[in-house]
Design an enzyme around this catalytic site. Structure first.
Site, PDB file in Angstrom:
ATOM      1  N   ASP A  33       0.812  -1.216   0.000  1.00 14.44           N
ATOM      2  CA  ASP A  33       0.000   0.000   0.000  1.00 14.44           C
ATOM      3  C   ASP A  33       0.847   1.268   0.000  1.00 14.44           C
ATOM      4  OD1 ASP A  33      -2.225  -1.490  -0.052  1.00 14.44           O
ATOM      5  OD2 ASP A  33      -3.072  -0.743   1.844  1.00 14.44           O
ATOM      6  N   TYR A  36       2.032   2.154  -3.360  1.00 10.97           N
ATOM      7  CA  TYR A  36       0.907   2.677  -4.141  1.00 10.97           C
ATOM      8  C   TYR A  36       0.658   4.140  -3.766  1.00 10.97           C
ATOM      9  CZ  TYR A  36      -3.945   3.424  -5.573  1.00 10.97           C
ATOM     10  OH  TYR A  36      -5.082   3.935  -6.111  1.00 10.97           O
ATOM     11  N   SER A  82     -18.538  21.209 -24.842  1.00 11.79           N
ATOM     12  CA  SER A  82     -17.924  22.283 -24.068  1.00 11.79           C
ATOM     13  C   SER A  82     -18.284  23.609 -24.728  1.00 11.79           C
ATOM     14  CB  SER A  82     -16.419  22.081 -23.971  1.00 11.79           C
ATOM     15  OG  SER A  82     -15.889  22.036 -25.264  1.00 11.79           O
ATOM     16  N   LEU A  83     -17.692  24.682 -24.259  1.00  9.07           N
ATOM     17  CA  LEU A  83     -18.051  26.010 -24.752  1.00  9.07           C
ATOM     18  C   LEU A  83     -16.820  26.704 -25.301  1.00  9.07           C
ATOM     19  CD1 LEU A  83     -20.205  27.249 -21.740  1.00  9.07           C
ATOM     20  CD2 LEU A  83     -21.055  26.762 -24.029  1.00  9.07           C
ATOM     21  N   GLU A 114     -25.926  33.920 -17.955  1.00  8.56           N
ATOM     22  CA  GLU A 114     -25.921  33.418 -16.579  1.00  8.56           C
ATOM     23  C   GLU A 114     -24.498  33.130 -16.125  1.00  8.56           C
ATOM     24  OE1 GLU A 114     -27.162  29.159 -15.924  1.00  8.56           O
ATOM     25  OE2 GLU A 114     -28.419  29.649 -17.633  1.00  8.56           O
ATOM     26  N   LYS A 116     -21.161  31.354 -15.095  1.00 11.13           N
ATOM     27  CA  LYS A 116     -20.542  30.078 -15.418  1.00 11.13           C
ATOM     28  C   LYS A 116     -20.020  29.500 -14.116  1.00 11.13           C
ATOM     29  CE  LYS A 116     -16.861  28.167 -18.392  1.00 11.13           C
ATOM     30  NZ  LYS A 116     -17.004  26.841 -17.886  1.00 11.13           N
ATOM     31  N   ASP A 118     -18.298  27.075 -11.453  1.00 12.13           N
ATOM     32  CA  ASP A 118     -17.080  26.288 -11.458  1.00 12.13           C
ATOM     33  C   ASP A 118     -17.317  25.031 -10.629  1.00 12.13           C
ATOM     34  OD1 ASP A 118     -14.584  25.771 -12.226  1.00 12.13           O
ATOM     35  OD2 ASP A 118     -13.601  27.278 -10.978  1.00 12.13           O
ATOM     36  N   ARG A 137     -19.561  14.179 -17.401  1.00 13.93           N
ATOM     37  CA  ARG A 137     -19.367  14.461 -18.808  1.00 13.93           C
ATOM     38  C   ARG A 137     -18.417  13.455 -19.449  1.00 13.93           C
ATOM     39  NH1 ARG A 137     -17.484  20.132 -21.343  1.00 13.93           N
ATOM     40  NH2 ARG A 137     -15.547  19.688 -20.271  1.00 13.93           N
ATOM     41  N   GLU A 173     -24.733  21.837 -13.334  1.00 10.49           N
ATOM     42  CA  GLU A 173     -23.446  21.855 -12.654  1.00 10.49           C
ATOM     43  C   GLU A 173     -23.672  21.525 -11.180  1.00 10.49           C
ATOM     44  OE1 GLU A 173     -21.297  22.649 -15.038  1.00 10.49           O
ATOM     45  OE2 GLU A 173     -19.405  23.044 -13.994  1.00 10.49           O
ATOM     46  N   TYR A 225     -29.068  24.109 -16.254  1.00 10.75           N
ATOM     47  CA  TYR A 225     -29.088  25.181 -17.258  1.00 10.75           C
ATOM     48  C   TYR A 225     -29.414  24.680 -18.655  1.00 10.75           C
ATOM     49  CZ  TYR A 225     -24.239  23.489 -17.178  1.00 10.75           C
ATOM     50  OH  TYR A 225     -23.122  22.704 -17.143  1.00 10.75           O
ATOM     51  N   LYS A 290     -25.994  32.753 -24.091  1.00 14.32           N
ATOM     52  CA  LYS A 290     -26.591  31.795 -25.028  1.00 14.32           C
ATOM     53  C   LYS A 290     -27.638  32.519 -25.847  1.00 14.32           C
ATOM     54  CE  LYS A 290     -26.058  28.576 -21.299  1.00 14.32           C
ATOM     55  NZ  LYS A 290     -26.654  27.730 -20.272  1.00 14.32           N
ATOM     56  N   LYS A 314     -14.801  34.446 -19.901  1.00 13.01           N
ATOM     57  CA  LYS A 314     -14.118  34.079 -18.654  1.00 13.01           C
ATOM     58  C   LYS A 314     -13.643  35.309 -17.878  1.00 13.01           C
ATOM     59  CE  LYS A 314     -12.896  30.121 -18.073  1.00 13.01           C
ATOM     60  NZ  LYS A 314     -12.341  28.933 -18.759  1.00 13.01           N
ATOM     61  N   CYS A 408       9.728  40.025  20.725  1.00 10.64           N
ATOM     62  CA  CYS A 408       8.992  40.900  19.814  1.00 10.64           C
ATOM     63  C   CYS A 408       9.952  41.615  18.865  1.00 10.64           C
ATOM     64  CB  CYS A 408       8.199  41.912  20.633  1.00 10.64           C
ATOM     65  SG  CYS A 408       7.474  43.217  19.629  1.00 10.64           S
ATOM     66  N   CYS A 411       9.874  45.513  20.108  1.00  9.52           N
ATOM     67  CA  CYS A 411      10.367  46.010  21.394  1.00  9.52           C
ATOM     68  C   CYS A 411      11.235  45.016  22.144  1.00  9.52           C
ATOM     69  CB  CYS A 411       9.184  46.423  22.274  1.00  9.52           C
ATOM     70  SG  CYS A 411       8.208  45.026  22.858  1.00  9.52           S
ATOM     71  N   CYS A 426       3.049  39.738  21.757  1.00  7.32           N
ATOM     72  CA  CYS A 426       4.135  40.467  22.406  1.00  7.32           C
ATOM     73  C   CYS A 426       3.614  40.873  23.776  1.00  7.32           C
ATOM     74  CB  CYS A 426       4.482  41.692  21.571  1.00  7.32           C
ATOM     75  SG  CYS A 426       5.255  43.014  22.516  1.00  7.32           S
ATOM     76  N   CYS A 432       5.575  48.650  24.105  1.00  7.48           N
ATOM     77  CA  CYS A 432       5.961  48.260  22.750  1.00  7.48           C
ATOM     78  C   CYS A 432       5.509  49.342  21.776  1.00  7.48           C
ATOM     79  CB  CYS A 432       5.324  46.918  22.390  1.00  7.48           C
ATOM     80  SG  CYS A 432       5.623  46.439  20.675  1.00  7.48           S
TER      81      CYS A 432
HETATM   82  S1  IVH Z   1     -24.061  25.799 -21.006  1.00  7.13           S
HETATM   83  C1  IVH Z   1     -23.489  23.108 -25.063  1.00  7.13           C
HETATM   84  N1  IVH Z   1     -24.144  27.137 -18.804  1.00  7.13           N
HETATM   85  O1  IVH Z   1     -18.936  25.031 -18.551  1.00  7.13           O
HETATM   86  C2  IVH Z   1     -22.840  23.363 -23.755  1.00  7.13           C
HETATM   87  N2  IVH Z   1     -22.362  25.599 -19.116  1.00  7.13           N
HETATM   88  O2  IVH Z   1     -16.719  25.196 -20.391  1.00  7.13           O
HETATM   89  C3  IVH Z   1     -23.769  24.110 -22.874  1.00  7.13           C
HETATM   90  N3  IVH Z   1     -20.839  25.465 -17.221  1.00  7.13           N
HETATM   91  O3  IVH Z   1     -19.335  21.823 -19.855  1.00  7.13           O
HETATM   92  C4  IVH Z   1     -23.130  24.482 -21.609  1.00  7.13           C
HETATM   93  N4  IVH Z   1     -21.882  26.920 -15.954  1.00  7.13           N
HETATM   94  O4  IVH Z   1     -19.975  22.208 -17.421  1.00  7.13           O
HETATM   95  C5  IVH Z   1     -23.470  26.222 -19.517  1.00  7.13           C
HETATM   96  N5  IVH Z   1     -24.369  28.370 -16.865  1.00  7.13           N
HETATM   97  C6  IVH Z   1     -23.716  27.463 -17.585  1.00  7.13           C
HETATM   98  C7  IVH Z   1     -22.554  26.828 -17.112  1.00  7.13           C
HETATM   99  C8  IVH Z   1     -21.899  25.909 -17.914  1.00  7.13           C
HETATM  100  C9  IVH Z   1     -20.864  26.084 -16.037  1.00  7.13           C
HETATM  101  C10 IVH Z   1     -19.819  24.493 -17.623  1.00  7.13           C
HETATM  102  C11 IVH Z   1     -20.370  23.251 -18.254  1.00  7.13           C
HETATM  103  C12 IVH Z   1     -19.671  23.136 -19.562  1.00  7.13           C
HETATM  104  C13 IVH Z   1     -18.457  23.975 -19.335  1.00  7.13           C
HETATM  105  C14 IVH Z   1     -17.869  24.470 -20.627  1.00  7.13           C
END
Ligand code: IVH
Length: 675
Positions: A33, A36, A82-83, A114, A116, A118, A137, A173, A225, A290, A314, A408, A411, A426, A432
């Site tokens: 272990d 590992y 993805s975006l 809206e 984004k 994380d 995903r 998300e 979303y 969007k 971003k 200190c 002082c 102190c 001081c």
């Molecule tokens: S819309 C067709 N809306 O950002 C893809 N994505 O960088 C539509 N994410 O994979 C995605 N907040 O995991 C959308 N308000 C939001 C989001 C969002 C976070 C993430 C999502 C996506 C990644 C792309």
């Protein structure tokens, strides 16, 4: 170096996956272990040094013990895409131009904007209105089956309300809000377990592990979303309506989502959210725009793995790597020694950072910092920069330990750390110079005696030249002796003497704050003043009497009693009085009988008819509490002109918002809003 790291990372991942397989799949481990664990540690260190090489499928993205089995595979019927990313205003203008060109439109386009989030992208499937499956995903086409863990998240409905389609796949998300993240890491640290680097990893780690009980214990949230596949396919015509439609089934969508028309409105939304970012209860890394109309979305379609109808705009990175050059200790007003990191200057979160507080020695130990380390520095919004963690993989040989000084630095008095206290102090007290300096700055500060023009530099000089030893000495200063100080002419010396004279007319709460009693901040000072009415009653009270003040517990009461038991402090109050400082009596408020008892207000933006201080005094005199930041416990947010992030946060948390006129009504009628 990067190539080498990349090669080793790939090698380690293969090895780890192989040993996982031996251990669990075949029940025949090949290595002990400890060996590992060493492989996993090495991979973690390399990934910490090269965050760009971290991938979602890396074994480090799992937490806890090795998984008992792998995850099942889910094929996404509709790929999870993805975006495209944008970073500048121009990127947004280009995006909008492209959209209009492809749609053949001149008129401004409507976008659903809206935050984004994380977190961890997730797809959740419902059959006949019942929770059926959840998947990550993965590579966009094949994700991991995380049905068992996601089912434990409270905000994920198990049965949908209303008439749901036979098949409904929602996309969203999973996030871990910041307070939950903090608590989780504290618990993990207390148990001696490895903490998570950020809320995103913590959210992903909480879902992508195999024990549903672990997931259940973590305050995860789901914001939806979008959609995957839906049968029968009868969908709202706009993204904004889609969000409403999803809410009706019982899903949570982001309350900060908005419709914006044209690129300027997009940028405006981005700026507003950027200002609110640091005070949101969760981390976001940008804004998503969007195209609102679904028909237009379909017309625009996709390019590679990204929709042409959406853009992720971003925010600048809030974290950066830099070198910890040294650690110095600053002595504060109450003698507390605070370790401060001296950093190789680095541009992060929109500013150059070269210093960061390390809070206390426990924090230094918890983060395992050494001088010479490469560290991750975070600067979010206007929040003071912090050292988040150290990149162990980049520690040079002989990196220096950080040691609390025994005397200190200002002082030379002994430094002590009392049992059970996180901080070291102190013991020099007013002997001081560092403590004296800070105490004098505090006394003259804006929220205390508010002596205009008496800045830090000036106080440093007054202390150095021994012209001022106690706050009462300010009131004996003469223009003639001040004029000899650096950059101080006759005129400014006279102005300062006038400002000091003007500060004589003060209030009891300001005086109590200015005295610098340990743990007595603005609101405690106000509560003490409103309970006792004048300083003599307070000075005559014992600990039990002081504890009757709302929100004053035994520790604060002891500090207050001890402060006034000290002969030097009693003499200071007398000396101030003799030198003409005046604080009129305060009318006494008994909090439990007060009409606004139990209510918590936050003031934000500019009020036009009264100052914040006046509003605070009026509200607290009616028994309410006024605090600085919005949380779920806030009863009302009072929004003045140009209210910004706190207002956004109130909306995000669903806290009622009232305007100045309503506030004035509350004060005049001595009744809660709407009562
Ligand atoms: S819309 C067709 N809306 O950002 C893809 N994505 O960088 C539509 N994410 O994979 C995605 N907040 O995991 C959308 N308000 C939001 C989001 C969002 C976070 C993430 C999502 C996506 C990644 C792309």
């Amino acid at each position: 170096m990067n190539d080498e790291a990349q090669r080793r990372i790939a090698e380690l991942r293969t090895l780890i996956v192989h040993h996982d397989q031996r251990y669990h799949g075949l029940d025949e481990p090949e290595i002990p272990d400890a060996d590992y664990d060493a492989l996993v540690r090495e991979l973690r260190a390399l990934e910490a040094g090269h965050p760009e090489l971290v991938t979602a499928d890396s074994p480090t993205q799992r937490v806890g013990a090795r998984p008992a089995t792998g995850f099942g595979v889910v094929l996404h019927r509709v790929p999870m895409l993805s975006l495209g990313n944008g970073f500048s205003d121009d990127d947004v203008l280009d995006f909008d131009r492209r959209v209009r060109k492809l749609l053949g439109r001149d008129a401004p386009v409507e976008y659903a904007a809206e935050p984004k989030l994380d977190g961890l992208a997730i797809s959740v499937t419902y059959r006949d209105g019942r929770y059926a499956q959840a998947a990550t995903r993965g590579d966009g086409s094949r994700g991991e089956d995380v049905s068992a863990t996601v089912a434990q998240i409270r905000g994920v409905p198990k049965r949908l309300t209303g008439a749901a389609p036979a098949l409904l796949e929602v996309r969203g998300e999973i996030i871990l809000p910041l307070d939950g993240f903090q608590r989780l890491n504290e618990t993990m640290a207390a148990r001696g377990e490895k903490t998570f680097v950020n809320p995103r990893n913590a959210a992903a780690g909480s879902v992508r592990q195999l024990d549903p009980e672990v997931t259940r214990a973590r305050p995860l949230e789901l914001y939806v979303y979008g959609l995957g596949s839906v049968e029968p396919d009868a969908l709202p015509a706009r993204q904004s309506e889609l969000l409403e439609w999803l809410r009706a089934f019982g899903f949570t969508t982001n309350p900060l989502a908005a419709i914006v028309t044209g690129p300027e409105a997009c940028l405006d939304y981005y700026r507003r959210l950027g200002e609110a970012r640091a005070s949101l209860p969760y981390q976001i890394d940008g804004v998503v725009y969007k195209v609102n109309e679904r028909q237009a979305q379909e017309h625009l379609g996709f390019i590679a793995r990204e929709p042409r109808w959406a853009l992720a705009h971003k925010f600048p990175a809030e974290e950066a790597f830099t070198l910890l050059r040294d650690v110095e200790f600053q002595v504060g007003r109450t003698g507390v020694l605070t370790p401060v990191a001296r950093l190789e200057p680095v541009f992060v979160g929109g500013a150059t950072v070269s210093n960061a507080t390390l809070h206390n020695m426990d924090e230094v130990a918890r983060k395992d910092l050494r001088i010479g380390d490469t560290v991750v520095v975070r600067r979010a919004g206007d929040v003071i920069p912090e050292v988040v963690s150290v990149v162990i993989g980049r520690r040079p040989a002989g990196a220096g330990a950080i040691i609390l000084p025994v005397t200190c630095p200002s002082c030379g008095s002994p430094v002590v750390r009392e049992e059970g206290e996180a901080v070291a102090r102190c013991t020099g007290g007013f002997r001081c110079n560092a403590q004296r300096r800070e105490a004098l700055k505090h006394f003259a500060g804006r929220r205390a005696l508010d002596i205009d023009g008496l800045g830090d530099r000036l106080i440093d000089q007054l202390v150095e030249r021994d012209m001022v030893r106690s706050p009462a000495d300010f009131y004996t200063l003469e223009a003639g002796s001040l004029a000899g100080l650096d950059r101080m002419g006759e005129k400014s010396a006279q102005n300062l003497v006038d400002a000091i004279a003007a500060s004589r007319e003060t209030s009891l709460p300001r005086l109590l704050l200015g005295l610098g009693i340990r743990d007595v901040g603005e609101s405690t000072a106000l509560a003490l003043a409103q309970h006792f009415g004048d300083i003599d009653a307070l000075m005559a009270a014992d600990e039990a009497g002081i504890q009757e003040v709302p929100d004053v517990g035994p520790i604060v009461a002891a500090h207050v009693a001890r402060f006034f038991a000290d002969e030097g402090n009693r003499q200071l109050v007398e000396a101030l009085r003799e030198r003409g400082v005046r604080w009129p009596p305060v009318s006494i408020v008994r909090a439990t009988e007060a009409p606004l008892a139990g209510l918590v207000f936050v003031l934000t933006g500019t009020l036009s008819g009264l100052t914040r201080e006046q509003a605070t005094e009026a509200l607290t005199a009616l028994g309410a509490k006024v605090v600085g930041s919005v949380s779920k416990k806030t009863s009302y947010v009072v929004a003045g002109e140009e209210a910004g992030s706190k207002l956004d946060k109130a909306r995000a948390l669903g806290v009622p918002v009232i305007d100045e006129a309503t506030l004035v009504g509350v004060i005049a009628d001595r009744k809660p809003p709407g009562a």
